[in-house]
Design an enzyme around this catalytic site. Structure first.
Site, PDB file in Angstrom:
ATOM      1  N   ARG A 234       0.856  -1.185   0.000  1.00  0.00           N
ATOM      2  CA  ARG A 234       0.000   0.000   0.000  1.00  0.00           C
ATOM      3  C   ARG A 234       0.892   1.234   0.000  1.00  0.00           C
ATOM      4  O   ARG A 234       1.974   1.243   0.601  1.00  0.00           O
ATOM      5  CB  ARG A 234      -0.903   0.034   1.239  1.00  0.00           C
ATOM      6  CG  ARG A 234      -2.112  -0.889   1.170  1.00  0.00           C
ATOM      7  CD  ARG A 234      -3.129  -0.438   0.123  1.00  0.00           C
ATOM      8  NE  ARG A 234      -4.316  -1.271   0.070  1.00  0.00           N
ATOM      9  CZ  ARG A 234      -4.541  -2.235  -0.822  1.00  0.00           C
ATOM     10  NH1 ARG A 234      -3.650  -2.517  -1.747  1.00  0.00           N
ATOM     11  NH2 ARG A 234      -5.674  -2.921  -0.808  1.00  0.00           N
ATOM     12  N   HIS A 282      -1.209   0.447  -9.914  1.00  0.00           N
ATOM     13  CA  HIS A 282      -1.879  -0.523  -9.033  1.00  0.00           C
ATOM     14  C   HIS A 282      -2.341  -1.752  -9.827  1.00  0.00           C
ATOM     15  O   HIS A 282      -3.516  -2.120  -9.795  1.00  0.00           O
ATOM     16  CB  HIS A 282      -3.066   0.143  -8.314  1.00  0.00           C
ATOM     17  CG  HIS A 282      -3.438  -0.556  -7.036  1.00  0.00           C
ATOM     18  ND1 HIS A 282      -3.818   0.104  -5.900  1.00  0.00           N
ATOM     19  CD2 HIS A 282      -3.493  -1.871  -6.715  1.00  0.00           C
ATOM     20  CE1 HIS A 282      -4.091  -0.767  -4.939  1.00  0.00           C
ATOM     21  NE2 HIS A 282      -3.899  -1.976  -5.419  1.00  0.00           N
TER      22      HIS A 282
END
Ligand code: NAP
Length: 319
Positions: A234, A282
Site C-alpha cells: 500500500r 496498481h
C-alpha cells in the site's frame, strides 16, 4: 471471532461497484456449474434474507447496520484497510485470498526484480546502433539478497518464487514463519536486519497503524546503500518525501511503485518525473473476476460445512 451459519440456505447479495453486472453473471454461472445451494438476492430491501455480501469499497452500500450481525461480508480485495474505516460494519469481514491473485503478485515482484538484476533497461533500449562493450560481471541470484516485508499470503508465495530462482530470501512478519529455505525475521531487531542486508526490499505489508510509513527517513538510514525498493503493498507504507530524498542521495538506487498514498497518482507528483522511479498503476495483482468468485464460493461452502472462512479479518489488528 467464530462464525456459524451451518445449515442455512445461502442468500448472497452482490455489491461490487461498477463491475456489479459482471460479478453477478459469473456468480450465477458458477453457482449453476457447481450445483450449489445458494441464491442471488437482487433486492437489497430483503436484508433479513441476506447472509453473505460480496463487496468492494466502491460499492454503493455505506450503512451495514441494515444487515444482520450474522451476515458475512466477503471483500473482493485482499487489502481491507478502507473497508475497516466503515464503523457500521459489525459483521464478520473476510478478505480475498485467491490463488490466481497470489500467483500474479509473485510473478510481478519477480519480473521487477529481474529487470534491475539483469540490467534489462540498458539493453532493451540501447543508444541507436551502438555496440557498447560491457565488462560488468553480473551478480548471480545466489549472490543477491531479497527482503520481503510481509510474509503472509502474498509475501510467502513471492518468497517461494524467488527461492526457486536461487535468490537468498528473507522475510519479515509479526509472527515467525517456516518456509523451506527462507529466513524468517520478526520484531524491531529483525526489521533492522532485513533493511540493512537486502539488495531488494519488497513491501507486501497491509496498511495498519503499525506499518504506516514504515519506510521513512529513519528506516531509510538503515537500508543497505544502493538497495532497490519495490512497493506492491500500500502507498501509505512509504513517506514519499523521505523516499525521494533517499533516491536523490543514492541510498535507494531505484524503485518500482505500484501503490501510492493518493490514487490515481496526481499528474504533478514527483514520482512521475524521477528517473529512478517506475510507476505502475496498481496493477501488480488486480482482482480476477472468475477466480475471485470461485474463491469466495469455496469460502461460502466452508461456512456451510461449519468451517471458518479463509481470510477472516481480525479487526483489532486491522488485517
Ligand atoms: P496477509 O496474508 O495478511 O499478510 C500480511 C503480512 O504482513 C503477514 O505476514 C503479517 O504478519 C505481516 N504484518 C502485518 N503487520 C505487521 C507488522 N506490524 N509487523 C510485521 N509484519 C506485519 O496479506 P496478503 O494477502 O499477503 O496481502 C498483503 C497486502 O498486499 C494487502 O494488505 C494489500 O494491501 C496488498 N495488496 C496489493 C495488491 C496490489 O495489486 N498492489 C493486491 C493484493 C494485495 P503475520 O503473518 O505474522 O500476521
Amino acid at each position: 471471532m467464530c462464525i456459524k451459519i451451518i445449515g442455512f440456505d445461502l442468500n448472497i447479495f452482490v455489491s461490487t461497484g461498477p463491475r456489479n453486472g459482471e460479478y453477478k453473471k459469473v456468480l450465477l454461472d458458477e453457482i449453476k456449474a457447481q450445483s450449489l445451494d445458494c441464491t442471488l438476492v437482487e433486492d437489497i430491501s430483503e436484508t433479513s434474507d441476506i447472509n453473505a455480501i460480496i463487496y468492494s469499497d466502491d460499492s454503493d452500500i455505506s450503512d451495514f447496520s441494515i444487515f444482520s450481525d450474522k451476515t458475512v461480508i466477503f471483500s473482493i480485495f485482499a487489502g481491507v484497510e478502507k473497508t475497516l474505516l466503515n464503523k457500521t460494519i459489525r459483521q464478520p469481514l473476510v478478505r480475498l485470498i485467491d490463488v490466481e491473485m497470489t500467483e500474479c503478485m509473485a510473478e510481478w515482484c519477480v519480473a521487477h526484480v529481474l529487470r534491475y538484476h539483469l540490467d534489462l533497461d540498458k539493453f532493451i533500449k540501447p543508444e541507436k546502433r551502438k555496440w557498447t562493450t560491457y565488462y560488468k560481471e553480473r551478480l548471480l541470484a545466489n549472490q543477491v539478497n531479497i527482503g520481503i516485508l510481509g510474509l503472509g499470503t502474498l509475501g510467502s508465495a513471492t518468497a517461494k518464487k524467488f527461492k526457486k530462482l536461487d535468490f537468498n530470501v528473507t522475510g519479515w512478519s509479526s509472527t515467525e514463519k517456516k518456509i523451506s529455505g527462507v529466513n524468517s525475521l520478526v520484531g524491531q531487531v529483525g526489521l533492522r536486519k532485513i533493511l540493512s542486508t537486502s539488495d531488494y526490499l519488497i513491501l507486501l505489508l497491509p496498511l495498519t497503524e503499525q506499518t504506516k510509513t514504515i519506510i521513512n527517513s529513519a528506516s531509510l538510514k538503515i537500508v543497505r546503500n544502493g538497495a532497490v525498493l519495490i512497493n506492491a503493498g500500500r502507498g501509505g507504507l512509504i513517506e514519499d518525501n523521505d523516499l525521494l530524498k533517499a533516491l536523490d542521495s543514492g541510498r535507494i538506487s531505484g524503485c518500482t511503485l505500484d501503490v501510492f498514498n493518493e490514487e490515481p497518482l496526481p499528474n504533478d507528483h514527483p514520482f512521475w518525473f524521477h528517473d529512478k522511479v517506475t510507476v505502475t498503476p496498481h496493477i501488480s495483482a488486480p482482482t480476477r473476476l472468475e477466480s475471485s468468485i470461485k474463491s469466495i464460493l469455496a469460502n461460502i461452502s466452508r461456512l456451510k460445512e461449519g468451517l471458518q472462512p479463509i481470510g477472516l479479518v481480525k479487526k483489532e489488528r486491522f488485517y
